[in-house]
Design a protein around this motif. Structure first.
Motif, PDB file in Angstrom:
ATOM      1  N   ASP A 253       0.836  -1.216   0.000  1.00  0.00           N
ATOM      2  CA  ASP A 253       0.000   0.000   0.000  1.00  0.00           C
ATOM      3  C   ASP A 253       0.862   1.254   0.000  1.00  0.00           C
ATOM      4  O   ASP A 253       0.577   2.225  -0.700  1.00  0.00           O
ATOM      5  CB  ASP A 253      -0.928   0.007   1.210  1.00  0.00           C
ATOM      6  CG  ASP A 253      -2.078  -0.978   1.065  1.00  0.00           C
ATOM      7  OD1 ASP A 253      -2.304  -1.451  -0.076  1.00  0.00           O
ATOM      8  OD2 ASP A 253      -2.732  -1.276   2.081  1.00  0.00           O
ATOM      9  N   GLY A 256       2.216   1.875  -3.388  1.00  0.00           N
ATOM     10  CA  GLY A 256       1.224   2.457  -4.279  1.00  0.00           C
ATOM     11  C   GLY A 256       1.126   3.958  -4.094  1.00  0.00           C
ATOM     12  O   GLY A 256       1.088   4.733  -5.062  1.00  0.00           O
ATOM     13  N   GLN A 257       1.117   4.406  -2.836  1.00  0.00           N
ATOM     14  CA  GLN A 257       1.071   5.841  -2.550  1.00  0.00           C
ATOM     15  C   GLN A 257       2.351   6.526  -3.029  1.00  0.00           C
ATOM     16  O   GLN A 257       2.311   7.641  -3.572  1.00  0.00           O
ATOM     17  CB  GLN A 257       0.897   6.064  -1.048  1.00  0.00           C
ATOM     18  CG  GLN A 257      -0.390   5.502  -0.474  1.00  0.00           C
ATOM     19  CD  GLN A 257      -0.348   5.416   1.039  1.00  0.00           C
ATOM     20  OE1 GLN A 257       0.488   6.046   1.694  1.00  0.00           O
ATOM     21  NE2 GLN A 257      -1.234   4.603   1.611  1.00  0.00           N
ATOM     22  N   ALA A 259       4.282   5.643  -5.478  1.00  0.00           N
ATOM     23  CA  ALA A 259       4.316   5.724  -6.937  1.00  0.00           C
ATOM     24  C   ALA A 259       3.642   6.997  -7.425  1.00  0.00           C
ATOM     25  O   ALA A 259       4.108   7.646  -8.375  1.00  0.00           O
ATOM     26  CB  ALA A 259       3.639   4.495  -7.545  1.00  0.00           C
ATOM     27  N   HIS A 280       3.986  -5.535  -4.258  1.00  0.00           N
ATOM     28  CA  HIS A 280       4.380  -4.132  -4.355  1.00  0.00           C
ATOM     29  C   HIS A 280       4.138  -3.604  -5.769  1.00  0.00           C
ATOM     30  O   HIS A 280       3.655  -2.473  -5.955  1.00  0.00           O
ATOM     31  CB  HIS A 280       5.857  -3.963  -3.993  1.00  0.00           C
ATOM     32  CG  HIS A 280       6.183  -4.195  -2.554  1.00  0.00           C
ATOM     33  ND1 HIS A 280       6.390  -5.459  -2.046  1.00  0.00           N
ATOM     34  CD2 HIS A 280       6.332  -3.344  -1.508  1.00  0.00           C
ATOM     35  CE1 HIS A 280       6.680  -5.367  -0.751  1.00  0.00           C
ATOM     36  NE2 HIS A 280       6.637  -4.083  -0.400  1.00  0.00           N
ATOM     37  N   LYS A 282       2.010  -4.736  -8.016  1.00  0.00           N
ATOM     38  CA  LYS A 282       0.573  -4.623  -8.283  1.00  0.00           C
ATOM     39  C   LYS A 282       0.002  -3.343  -7.680  1.00  0.00           C
ATOM     40  O   LYS A 282      -0.834  -2.654  -8.304  1.00  0.00           O
ATOM     41  CB  LYS A 282      -0.174  -5.830  -7.732  1.00  0.00           C
ATOM     42  CG  LYS A 282      -1.663  -5.835  -8.081  1.00  0.00           C
ATOM     43  CD  LYS A 282      -2.355  -7.080  -7.575  1.00  0.00           C
ATOM     44  CE  LYS A 282      -3.792  -7.133  -8.099  1.00  0.00           C
ATOM     45  NZ  LYS A 282      -4.580  -5.913  -7.848  1.00  0.00           N
ATOM     46  N   ALA A 283       0.444  -3.012  -6.465  1.00  0.00           N
ATOM     47  CA  ALA A 283      -0.047  -1.794  -5.821  1.00  0.00           C
ATOM     48  C   ALA A 283       0.333  -0.562  -6.638  1.00  0.00           C
ATOM     49  O   ALA A 283      -0.471   0.383  -6.779  1.00  0.00           O
ATOM     50  CB  ALA A 283       0.511  -1.691  -4.407  1.00  0.00           C
ATOM     51  N   MET A 284       1.548  -0.552  -7.205  1.00  0.00           N
ATOM     52  CA  MET A 284       1.965   0.579  -8.034  1.00  0.00           C
ATOM     53  C   MET A 284       1.177   0.613  -9.347  1.00  0.00           C
ATOM     54  O   MET A 284       0.731   1.683  -9.789  1.00  0.00           O
ATOM     55  CB  MET A 284       3.469   0.499  -8.323  1.00  0.00           C
ATOM     56  CG  MET A 284       4.342   0.733  -7.100  1.00  0.00           C
ATOM     57  SD  MET A 284       6.092   0.939  -7.510  1.00  0.00           S
ATOM     58  CE  MET A 284       6.505  -0.692  -8.124  1.00  0.00           C
ATOM     59  N   ASP A 286      -1.787  -0.583  -9.962  1.00  0.00           N
ATOM     60  CA  ASP A 286      -3.167  -0.175  -9.692  1.00  0.00           C
ATOM     61  C   ASP A 286      -3.253   1.332  -9.455  1.00  0.00           C
ATOM     62  O   ASP A 286      -4.178   1.999  -9.928  1.00  0.00           O
ATOM     63  CB  ASP A 286      -3.708  -0.921  -8.470  1.00  0.00           C
ATOM     64  CG  ASP A 286      -3.954  -2.398  -8.751  1.00  0.00           C
ATOM     65  OD1 ASP A 286      -3.960  -2.782  -9.937  1.00  0.00           O
ATOM     66  OD2 ASP A 286      -4.131  -3.163  -7.776  1.00  0.00           O
ATOM     67  N   ALA A 287      -2.291   1.878  -8.705  1.00  0.00           N
ATOM     68  CA  ALA A 287      -2.320   3.308  -8.394  1.00  0.00           C
ATOM     69  C   ALA A 287      -2.121   4.163  -9.649  1.00  0.00           C
ATOM     70  O   ALA A 287      -2.700   5.253  -9.766  1.00  0.00           O
ATOM     71  CB  ALA A 287      -1.248   3.640  -7.360  1.00  0.00           C
TER      72      ALA A 287
END
Length: 622
Positions: A253, A256-257, A259, A280, A282-284, A286-287
């Motif tokens: 998470d 993602g923030q 990125a 990690h 995937k979170a990037m 998605d963001a």
């Protein structure tokens, strides 16, 4: 996110691109033990490597790096695989290509050959290795080359100089910094990125060592060349020990923030390095999904934004250094070993005796012969503060890692102790604690260079310091060798590294003194010739037969055999030393007297004798 498989540079003009995460982290998670060659798995277990690529592709990565970070001749030779460089690189590209499908880029990964180690070779020696690896990757069909985790700008520039003429394919050049905003070899990122772009890098950026927050700060304080494409592959935070295991802290998470924040800095290629996983990535992905890149807006750099180096002296400028003094007059350094027990007072009494006799500086060994003695730093501080005596401290490469070495030197600077002698140090296993570990993070050449870096106001890690150190750095020279030419070549390297003066091992005949003079007179820095009086036949035989770097003449041994032991032997030793000094003062302005067995009175008598003889020589020349 789809790419359409345009040229990577063209694609990044209008799109964000998510890179993959750590290869080694994932392989380790899948059961591969540490201490093996991860790159060799492209030969022995290609399905496992492909499983990692597949997991990153499924997570949203559309730039996959080949499993070739350390697939160079230097690194592979540690596993007996140096003859497999081309094959490992070609197969790694094939494996990554199968996972990349038609909509992801494959970047051939080339890591720093230094890989965090202190430079011990001339960088030009790596040219062939970079060329060999790059040719293998390019022939296998990569979409570009990613040069990553370079701590030193100079090594990265050299790699670019080798690879750019080989291809028109995109080149990504990524530095790794130990400190925010500056390379290990002292360049600001503003300067570094400018030089990289000029050298032919299409994309410049940062990876490894630092987590998202510190990499973000690095970009926030950097002037990026106009039109440069940027990349960032941060670690998953800092590596730490948690519940008995080493692990990285940053969560998917948080990545993602991060990125999104990196995008705001105009960065278009964003991936992960050590500790990052498919989660990690995937979170990037998605963001960043459906977002367009942002234009880079460079920060306004105003005075005061960066640390300023100011020279503040803590040294008593009224006292010239030994290097300044020896240019105009005979200068005497006396070695007086720290005690092997807790009594410092008798040692200090001996120092005072030598000082009164006329010693210009008293030099303290650093646990010589790997035998534990009281800290020469503590004793040097007492000598200076209590009695006004100039200490000259030996610093061995043996006992401290790089962290300890810089800390030690910073402490010496704070104490105003700036005259040092850098030595390798005798191996621990030969001392009185044979179970102790010899560190040897650096050679004496490396440490001399790094001390001089402190004199430029730059830390070992490349961080600017608020003061410049003022160390006067000596180097050791052993003339008691069979191959004098080889010894001189080694000495010349120490001078090239920045040595300010030389101290020799003791010599025991007049002819050797003349030979040392002839062999060293071209080097351009002061030489202090070593003289150590003998105390007995047993002492003479021990030095001659058992102590590295010392060789006695046949005449010296015979003279000690001809006298009784005790005071008579010590008087003969003094007499022999005076005869050597008669010759030494004719050839050298620098005299280095070594005190045997804490017999400070012997050394004091010789100091006074040097003063008398040098006065006679001076009178005779006028």
């Amino acid at each position: 996110m789809t790419t359409g498989k345009k040229d990577l540079r063209e694609y990044l003009q209008d799109h964000l691109l998510v890179g993959d995460g750590a290869m080694a982290t994932q392989l380790h998670r899948l059961g591969v033990p540490l201490g093996v060659s991860f790159e060799e798995l492209s030969l022995s277990n290609p399905k496992l490597v492909q499983e990692v690529h597949d997991s990153y592709y499924a997570a949203g990565a559309r730039l996959l790096e080949t499993n070739t970070y350390s697939a160079n001749r230097d690194s592979l030779s540690r596993y007996g695989l140096e003859h497999r460089v081309a094959r490992i690189n070609r197969l790694a590209v094939k494996i990554a290509r199968e996972s990349a499908r038609d909509d992801a880029y494959v970047a051939g990964s080339i890591g720093s050959i230094l890989a965090g180690r202190v430079r011990k070779k001339v960088l030009d020696e790596y040219r062939d290795q970079y060329e060999e690896q790059a040719i293998a990757l390019l022939h296998a069909g990569v979409d570009g080359i990613i040069l990553e985790t370079f701590l030193d700008l100079e090594e990265l520039l050299m790699a670019l100089e080798v690879i750019r003429p080989l291809t028109d394919a995109p080149l990504i050049a990524q530095l790794a910094t130990l400190e925010v905003g500056r390379t290990r070899d002292g360049y600001s990122l503003t300067d570094a990125f400018g030089q990289l772009k000029q050298a032919g890098a299409d994309i410049v950026g940062l990876n490894c060592r630092l987590g998202p927050a510190e990499i973000l700060r690095s970009f926030e304080h950097t002037q990026v060349p106009h039109g440069a494409l940027l990349s960032a592959f941060p670690n998953a935070g800092r590596l730490g020990l948690t519940d008995g295991e080493y692990a990285y802290k940053s969560t998917p998470d948080y990545f993602g923030q991060s990125a999104l924040r990196l995008r705001e800095q105009g960065i278009r290629l964003i991936g992960g390095c050590c500790g990052t996983t498919p989660e990690h990535v995937k979170a990037m992905a998605d963001a960043l999904e459906s977002l367009e890149p942002q234009e880079r807006i460079n920060p306004t750099i105003v005075p005061g934004d960066r640390p300023q180096v100011t020279v503040q002296s803590v040294r008593d400028q009224s006292k010239p250094s030994i290097v300044e003094r020896v240019k105009t007059e005979t200068t005497v350094i006396v070695e007086f070993d720290p005690p092997r027990d807790l009594d410092a007072e008798s040692f200090l009494d001996g120092c005072c005796e030598l000082h009164r006799a006329g010693a210009d500086a008293i030099t303290l060994a650093d646990n010589s012969l790997a035998t534990v003695r009281m800290s020469n730093m503590a004793l040097g501080a007492l000598m200076k503060s209590r009695h006004g005596i100039d200490p000259l401290l030996h610093i061995a490469c043996r006992d401290r890692n790089l962290i300890g070495q810089q800390s030690h030197l910073m402490g010496l600077h704070a104490l105003g102790i700036d005259q040092i002698l850098v030595i390798t140090g005798d191996p621990s296993r030969f001392g009185d604690l044979p179970g102790a570990t010899s560190v040897f993070d650096v050679t004496s050449f490396d440490l001399i260079r790094m001390v001089k870096q402190l004199n430029e106001g730059v830390s070992f890690a490349g961080r600017p310091l608020k003061q410049k150190a003022q160390f006067i750095v000596g180097a050791a020279f052993n003339p008691n060798v069979r191959q004098m030419d080889a010894a001189i070549a080694r000495l010349e390297k120490k001078v090239e590294a920045g040595a300010d003066y030389i101290m020799t091992q003791p010599v025991y005949d007049a002819e050797s003194i003349k030979q040392v003079y002839e062999a060293t007179k071209h080097i351009g820095i002061p030489v202090f010739i070593g003289i150590m009086p003998l105390t007995s036949l047993r002492n003479a035989e021990f030095l001659h037969n058992e102590v590295p770097g010392i060789k006695l003449s046949s005449e010296a041994l015979e003279r000690m055999r001809a006298v009784e032991q005790g005071e008579a032997a010590r008087q003969e030793g003094i007499k022999m030393a005076k005869e050597l000094l008669d010759t030494a003062v004719q050839y050298f302005k620098g005299i280095y007297l070594i005190t045997p067995f804490h017999y400070s009175s012997m050394a004091a008598e010789l100091v006074q004798y040097v003063r008398q003889q040098s006065a006679l020589v001076k009178t005779a020349t006028h």
